[in-house]
Scaffold this active site. Structure first.
Site, mmCIF file in Angstrom:
data_model
loop_
_atom_site.group_PDB
_atom_site.id
_atom_site.type_symbol
_atom_site.label_atom_id
_atom_site.label_comp_id
_atom_site.label_asym_id
_atom_site.label_seq_id
_atom_site.Cartn_x
_atom_site.Cartn_y
_atom_site.Cartn_z
ATOM 1 N N GLN A 182 5.531 104.810 37.256
ATOM 2 C CA GLN A 182 4.797 103.977 38.221
ATOM 3 C C GLN A 182 4.472 102.602 37.626
ATOM 4 O OE1 GLN A 182 3.830 103.225 41.782
ATOM 5 N NE2 GLN A 182 3.983 105.437 41.518
ATOM 6 N N ALA A 203 14.084 103.955 38.781
ATOM 7 C CA ALA A 203 14.373 102.657 39.406
ATOM 8 C C ALA A 203 13.706 102.454 40.765
ATOM 9 C CB ALA A 203 15.880 102.477 39.543
ATOM 10 N N HIS A 204 13.519 103.527 41.536
ATOM 11 C CA HIS A 204 13.083 103.292 42.921
ATOM 12 C C HIS A 204 11.617 102.875 43.030
ATOM 13 C CE1 HIS A 204 10.866 107.035 44.269
ATOM 14 N NE2 HIS A 204 11.438 107.529 43.197
ATOM 15 N N CYS A 328 4.295 113.134 47.243
ATOM 16 C CA CYS A 328 4.780 114.507 47.097
ATOM 17 C C CYS A 328 3.846 115.502 47.779
ATOM 18 C CB CYS A 328 4.901 114.856 45.630
ATOM 19 S SG CYS A 328 5.475 113.486 44.651
#
Ligand SMILES: *Cc1c(COP(=O)(O)O)cnc(C)c1O
Length: 382
Positions: A182, A203-204, A328
């Site tokens: 993060q 990466a996202h 999540c």
């Protein structure tokens, strides 16, 4: 009406410059980087160029970087690899983690306890979610196999004193991993500054593609990989490398570092505007996490008497995409363990809202959000 995205901690859109950099590697330079011919060489050059670019950001050597399929895989590889290595080499079998880790660390630690007999001990944290250094120092001993501490918390935004934790670990010869998935977009991950032995990124979370991550492993730490197969990635991660996504990760990370200063100033001022306005306008609202030492794009709250999931739905109907806790956990009625671990009551923990902005967020979008939120909180409280 277009929905406004305020959930950048869950994922980010891929930067168009990243897409452009990736495109040739899907169908033009499609070779397998392990092939010896021209096509293979083209792909291999892109792969190793990306590894060098990522190593430049870590200020490490390229062969200290392993590409993985996501932040979760990096976390699994780091924790399992380091724990098993430490047990073999030093007979150390305790895992030390905070109670605020992402599931990728938390569930992996539980697995190592249940299936492989490791012991798990939690590092004390204060009410902002930060590791309490003197308490940590007390429980750190050569019996500890691995310390893993989340760098920037995805749920409450708090940043941990990673360099200090790293120094303490090194003093005892204990391996130190940080989940920087993060934080990597907005905080330094330069190894000489943060003193970590293993660092996970994905990466996202910084405007790169989904399904690609990396793990920094300090030279000389001989961990074993999770998969078995070919010799790719220094024998640590078999399987043909996903060259387009790896090139995309490297480009996104490079851009994030280049633009970090300019981006974070704007983000911090918008973030603080959200925090100040919410605390002022909404009765009994409380900020979760650290008031200053937090991710530049992250605002998180507790509204007692509110059902967070319901509030997120009301906001969605009003045209704003936020979350209650981490992505999540959507739909899970159980209050967040992370909030409970920083002392929020069971009842209040259900009333959480996370607002995370990004480089495309405008002042007008934030103002529109702040204009509707108080009424929706009041509605949800009825
Ligand atoms: C998103 C996230 C992960 C998981 O990364 P994926 O690439 O989605 O697997 C792990 N840790 C933290 C702190 C995260 O925010």
């Amino acid at each position: 009406m277009k929905t406004i995205y305020l959930d950048y901690a869950a994922t980010t859109p891929v930067d168009p410059r990243v897409v452009e950099t990736m495109l040739p590697y899907f169908s033009e330079h499609f070779g397998n980087p392990s092939s010896v011919h021209y096509f293979g060489q083209k792909a291999d050059a892109a792969l190793e160029g990306a590894r060098q670019a990522v190593a430049d950001v870590f200020q490490s050597k390229p062969d200290e970087i392993v590409f993985t399929s996501c932040g979760t895989e990096s976390d699994n590889m780091a924790l399992c690899g380091a724990a098993r290595l430490a047990r073999k080499e030093r007979d150390a079998d305790t895992l030390l983690i905070t109670p605020l880790e992402h599931h990728a660390i938390e569930k992996t630690a539980e697995y190592l306890v249940e299936r492989e007999g490791f012991k798990l001990q939690y590092i004390p944290v204060d009410s902002t979610g930060q590791v309490i250094l003197p308490e940590f120092n007390k429980i750190l001993s050569p019996k500890v196999a691995i310390v893993s501490v989340i760098y920037g918390n995805n749920e409450i935004g708090t940043l941990n004193p990673i360099p200090e934790i790293g120094r303490l670990c090194r003093g005892q010869g204990v391996l130190f991993h940080t989940d920087a998935v993060q934080a990597a977009g907005s905080c330094t991950i330069a190894v000489p500054e943060i003193n970590a032995d293993l660092i996970s990124i994905g990466a996202h979370k910084f405007y790169g593609p989904k399904g690609i991550g990396a793990l920094y492993i300090r030279d000389g730490i001989k961990i074993e990989g999770l998969l078995h197969g070919g010799p790719q990635e220094m024998d640590l991660r078999p399987g043909t490398q996903n060259v387009p996504l790896i090139v995309g990760l490297a480009k996104a990370l490079t851009l994030a570092v280049e633009e970090r200063e300019a981006t974070s100033t704007g983000l911090i001022s918008l973030r603080d505007k959200i925090i100040a306005s919410v605390l002022e306008q909404i009765p009994n609202a409380a900020l979760t996490g650290h008031p200053q030492q937090r991710l530049a794009n992250h605002a998180s709250f507790i509204f007692p008497g509110v059902n967070g999931n319901e509030l997120v739905m009301l906001l969605d109907h009003a045209g704003f995409a936020c979350s209650s806790g981490s992505a999540c956990k959507t739909g899970n009625p159980e209050p967040s363990k992370i909030l409970l671990s920083i002392g929020v009551s069971y009842q209040d923990a259900s009333g959480s809202l996370r607002v995370t902005i990004g480089k495309h967020t405008t002042v007008a979008q934030v103002e529109a959000f702040l204009a509707v939120l108080p009424a929706l909180v009041a509605k949800s409280r009825k």
